[in-house]
Write a protein that holds these residues in place. Structure first.
Motif, PDB file in Angstrom:
ATOM      1  N   GLU A 115       7.142  15.343 -20.977  1.00 23.51           N
ATOM      2  CA  GLU A 115       7.325  16.526 -20.814  1.00 23.51           C
ATOM      3  C   GLU A 115       6.938  16.759 -22.036  1.00 23.51           C
ATOM      4  O   GLU A 115       7.728  15.972 -23.489  1.00 23.51           O
ATOM      5  N   ALA A 116       5.888  17.678 -22.644  1.00 21.18           N
ATOM      6  CA  ALA A 116       5.483  18.486 -23.940  1.00 21.18           C
ATOM      7  C   ALA A 116       5.146  19.393 -24.823  1.00 21.18           C
ATOM      8  O   ALA A 116       4.131  19.802 -23.167  1.00 21.18           O
ATOM      9  N   ARG A 117       5.292  19.859 -25.263  1.00 19.59           N
ATOM     10  CA  ARG A 117       4.854  21.229 -25.894  1.00 19.59           C
ATOM     11  C   ARG A 117       2.969  20.776 -26.343  1.00 19.59           C
ATOM     12  O   ARG A 117       2.374  21.849 -26.087  1.00 19.59           O
ATOM     13  N   ARG A 118       2.811  20.155 -26.883  1.00 21.80           N
ATOM     14  CA  ARG A 118       0.973  19.909 -26.761  1.00 21.80           C
ATOM     15  C   ARG A 118       0.672  18.410 -26.086  1.00 21.80           C
ATOM     16  O   ARG A 118       1.618  17.516 -26.279  1.00 21.80           O
ATOM     17  N   VAL A 119      -0.434  18.614 -26.019  1.00 20.41           N
ATOM     18  CA  VAL A 119      -1.282  16.957 -25.119  1.00 20.41           C
ATOM     19  C   VAL A 119      -2.811  16.750 -25.646  1.00 20.41           C
ATOM     20  O   VAL A 119      -3.633  17.566 -26.053  1.00 20.41           O
ATOM     21  N   ILE A 120      -3.193  15.207 -26.491  1.00 21.20           N
ATOM     22  CA  ILE A 120      -3.786  15.174 -26.751  1.00 21.20           C
ATOM     23  C   ILE A 120      -4.146  14.186 -25.950  1.00 21.20           C
ATOM     24  O   ILE A 120      -3.510  13.380 -25.681  1.00 21.20           O
ATOM     25  N   ALA A 121      -5.586  14.673 -25.156  1.00 15.94           N
ATOM     26  CA  ALA A 121      -6.631  14.011 -24.539  1.00 15.94           C
ATOM     27  C   ALA A 121      -7.541  13.209 -24.913  1.00 15.94           C
ATOM     28  O   ALA A 121      -8.168  13.380 -26.112  1.00 15.94           O
ATOM     29  N   ALA A 122      -6.992  11.620 -25.468  1.00 17.90           N
ATOM     30  CA  ALA A 122      -7.623  10.288 -25.511  1.00 17.90           C
ATOM     31  C   ALA A 122      -8.077   9.283 -25.292  1.00 17.90           C
ATOM     32  O   ALA A 122      -8.116   8.625 -25.690  1.00 17.90           O
ATOM     33  N   SER A 123      -7.845   9.670 -24.000  1.00 15.77           N
ATOM     34  CA  SER A 123      -8.454   8.210 -22.787  1.00 15.77           C
ATOM     35  C   SER A 123      -9.685   8.637 -22.474  1.00 15.77           C
ATOM     36  O   SER A 123     -10.709   9.180 -23.484  1.00 15.77           O
ATOM     37  N   TRP A 124      -9.975   7.195 -21.863  1.00 14.61           N
ATOM     38  CA  TRP A 124     -11.757   7.363 -21.595  1.00 14.61           C
ATOM     39  C   TRP A 124     -12.485   8.460 -20.887  1.00 14.61           C
ATOM     40  O   TRP A 124     -11.614   9.054 -20.054  1.00 14.61           O
ATOM     41  N   PRO A 125     -13.454   8.636 -20.762  1.00 20.54           N
ATOM     42  CA  PRO A 125     -13.974  10.458 -20.410  1.00 20.54           C
ATOM     43  C   PRO A 125     -13.885   9.814 -18.298  1.00 20.54           C
ATOM     44  O   PRO A 125     -15.008  11.070 -17.745  1.00 20.54           O
ATOM     45  N   ASN A 126     -12.778   9.908 -18.285  1.00 23.87           N
ATOM     46  CA  ASN A 126     -12.088   9.885 -16.955  1.00 23.87           C
ATOM     47  C   ASN A 126     -11.221  10.787 -16.957  1.00 23.87           C
ATOM     48  O   ASN A 126     -10.276  10.808 -16.993  1.00 23.87           O
ATOM     49  N   SER A 127     -11.971  12.132 -16.625  1.00 23.13           N
ATOM     50  CA  SER A 127     -10.387  13.158 -17.086  1.00 23.13           C
ATOM     51  C   SER A 127      -9.700  14.059 -15.510  1.00 23.13           C
ATOM     52  O   SER A 127      -8.819  14.978 -15.914  1.00 23.13           O
ATOM     53  N   ASP A 128      -9.873  13.528 -14.897  1.00 24.01           N
ATOM     54  CA  ASP A 128     -10.081  14.692 -13.543  1.00 24.01           C
ATOM     55  C   ASP A 128      -8.017  14.952 -13.902  1.00 24.01           C
ATOM     56  O   ASP A 128      -7.974  15.468 -13.390  1.00 24.01           O
ATOM     57  N   TYR A 129      -7.147  14.206 -14.664  1.00 23.10           N
ATOM     58  CA  TYR A 129      -5.604  14.684 -14.491  1.00 23.10           C
ATOM     59  C   TYR A 129      -5.944  15.917 -14.798  1.00 23.10           C
ATOM     60  O   TYR A 129      -4.541  16.473 -14.881  1.00 23.10           O
ATOM     61  N   LEU A 130      -7.302  16.134 -16.113  1.00 18.88           N
ATOM     62  CA  LEU A 130      -6.622  17.254 -16.703  1.00 18.88           C
ATOM     63  C   LEU A 130      -7.264  18.922 -15.856  1.00 18.88           C
ATOM     64  O   LEU A 130      -7.306  20.139 -15.937  1.00 18.88           O
ATOM     65  N   GLU A 131      -7.812  17.807 -14.714  1.00 12.37           N
ATOM     66  CA  GLU A 131      -8.190  18.670 -13.723  1.00 12.37           C
ATOM     67  C   GLU A 131      -7.542  20.396 -13.685  1.00 12.37           C
ATOM     68  O   GLU A 131      -8.467  21.867 -13.661  1.00 12.37           O
ATOM     69  N   PRO A 132      -6.254  19.959 -13.352  1.00 16.15           N
ATOM     70  CA  PRO A 132      -5.004  21.520 -12.447  1.00 16.15           C
ATOM     71  C   PRO A 132      -5.129  22.249 -14.352  1.00 16.15           C
ATOM     72  O   PRO A 132      -4.462  23.472 -13.536  1.00 16.15           O
ATOM     73  N   LEU A 133      -5.548  21.770 -15.055  1.00 18.78           N
ATOM     74  CA  LEU A 133      -4.785  22.912 -16.553  1.00 18.78           C
ATOM     75  C   LEU A 133      -6.676  23.826 -16.804  1.00 18.78           C
ATOM     76  O   LEU A 133      -6.750  24.645 -17.461  1.00 18.78           O
ATOM     77  N   ASP A 134      -7.599  23.238 -15.927  1.00 20.63           N
ATOM     78  CA  ASP A 134      -9.252  24.162 -16.217  1.00 20.63           C
ATOM     79  C   ASP A 134      -9.179  24.231 -17.207  1.00 20.63           C
ATOM     80  O   ASP A 134      -9.665  25.381 -18.262  1.00 20.63           O
ATOM     81  N   VAL A 135      -8.788  22.999 -17.598  1.00 22.45           N
ATOM     82  CA  VAL A 135      -9.657  23.002 -19.675  1.00 22.45           C
ATOM     83  C   VAL A 135     -10.994  22.908 -20.110  1.00 22.45           C
ATOM     84  O   VAL A 135     -11.436  23.120 -21.000  1.00 22.45           O
TER      85      VAL A 135
END
Length: 245
Positions: free
Chosen positions: A104-124
């Motif tokens: 758990e975190a108050r903020r998240v930085i996605a800095a991974s290789w561009p497979n962003s499937d894990y972000l899909e639930p957030l609709d970024v």
């Protein structure tokens, strides 16, 4: 709950971690195990290394710098990110990992290789190009979801180490400015630079006297001499699609 979770332990994620940890944010880096930079045979366009530098040595030193700043690391791969409470993003986010406990975190930085499937639930706000899904961000790396940021290649930045490092730092500063941590600038200055002008030392800055400056310089030179005394045994990682005998 952490102040910040950074998904990806490559150049962008490490640069971000250095800045957020130094600013006083409780920072966790979830490292998937290998940076794409590890495939580099010789890193020769990063400023400060006239004849280049071993990419794996550079990564090791940058990870060490992030740890020295106060960042913590967890080896794993994030599979899903979603709000702790759907209607209240300010309560933070929960990250599911392969075989590990949720984070758990108050903020998240996605800095991974561009497979962003894990972000899909957030609709970024994702953009597909070939088999890669990049994330749409503003000039500070902010996505369409408050509290979620993206840095480096996943934010459609050019595929170069110095760009990834710079963008990671820029996004980190956006996170710091968006947080409640008092901060002006990460800057170490000579004694009297501010106080000699009857000014308080701003948050995030520090004044050091000549003796401490020499001590820091000697420590830094000794560490680099130790790091580069012998070549690393590690070999570059080949692209997984290349067939090998």
């Amino acid at each position: 709950m952490r102040d910040l979770c950074i998904v990806g332990g490559g150049v962008a994620g490490l640069a971000a971690a250095i800045f957020t940890a130094r600013a006083g944010l409780d920072t966790l880096v979830v490292d998937g195990g290998e940076s794409i930079l590890a495939r580099n045979a010789s890193l020769e366009n990063y400023p400060g290394f006239p004849d280049g530098v071993d990419a794996r040595q550079y990564l090791q030193l940058t990870r060490e710098q992030a740890r020295n700043a106060g960042a913590e690391f967890e080896l794993g791969r994030v599979t899903r990110a979603e709000p702790v409470t759907e209607a209240a993003l300010e309560e933070g986010f929960v990250l599911e990992t392969e075989g590990g406990e949720p984070l758990e975190a108050r903020r998240v930085i996605a800095a991974s290789w561009p497979n962003s499937d894990y972000l899909e639930p957030l609709d970024v706000g994702r953009m597909q190009r070939g088999n890669k899904h990049f994330v749409s961000v503003d000039e500070g790396g902010r996505t369409a979801v408050d509290g979620v940021y993206a840095a480096g290649r996943i934010a459609d930045e050019p595929h170069q180490t110095v760009v990834a490092a710079g963008h990671g730092a820029k996004v980190a500063l956006a996170v710091v400015y968006d947080s409640e941590v008092p901060f002006y600038q990460d800057w170490i200055v000579p004694e009297g630079y501010f106080t000699g002008r009857d000014r308080d030392v701003p948050p995030g800055c520090a004044e050091i006297d000549a003796e401490e400056r020499r001590e820091r310089d000697e420590k830094a030179r000794a560490r680099l001499l130790e790091a580069f005394a012998d070549p690393l045994d590690e070999e570059p990682t080949m692209h997984p699609s290349v067939e090998r005998d």
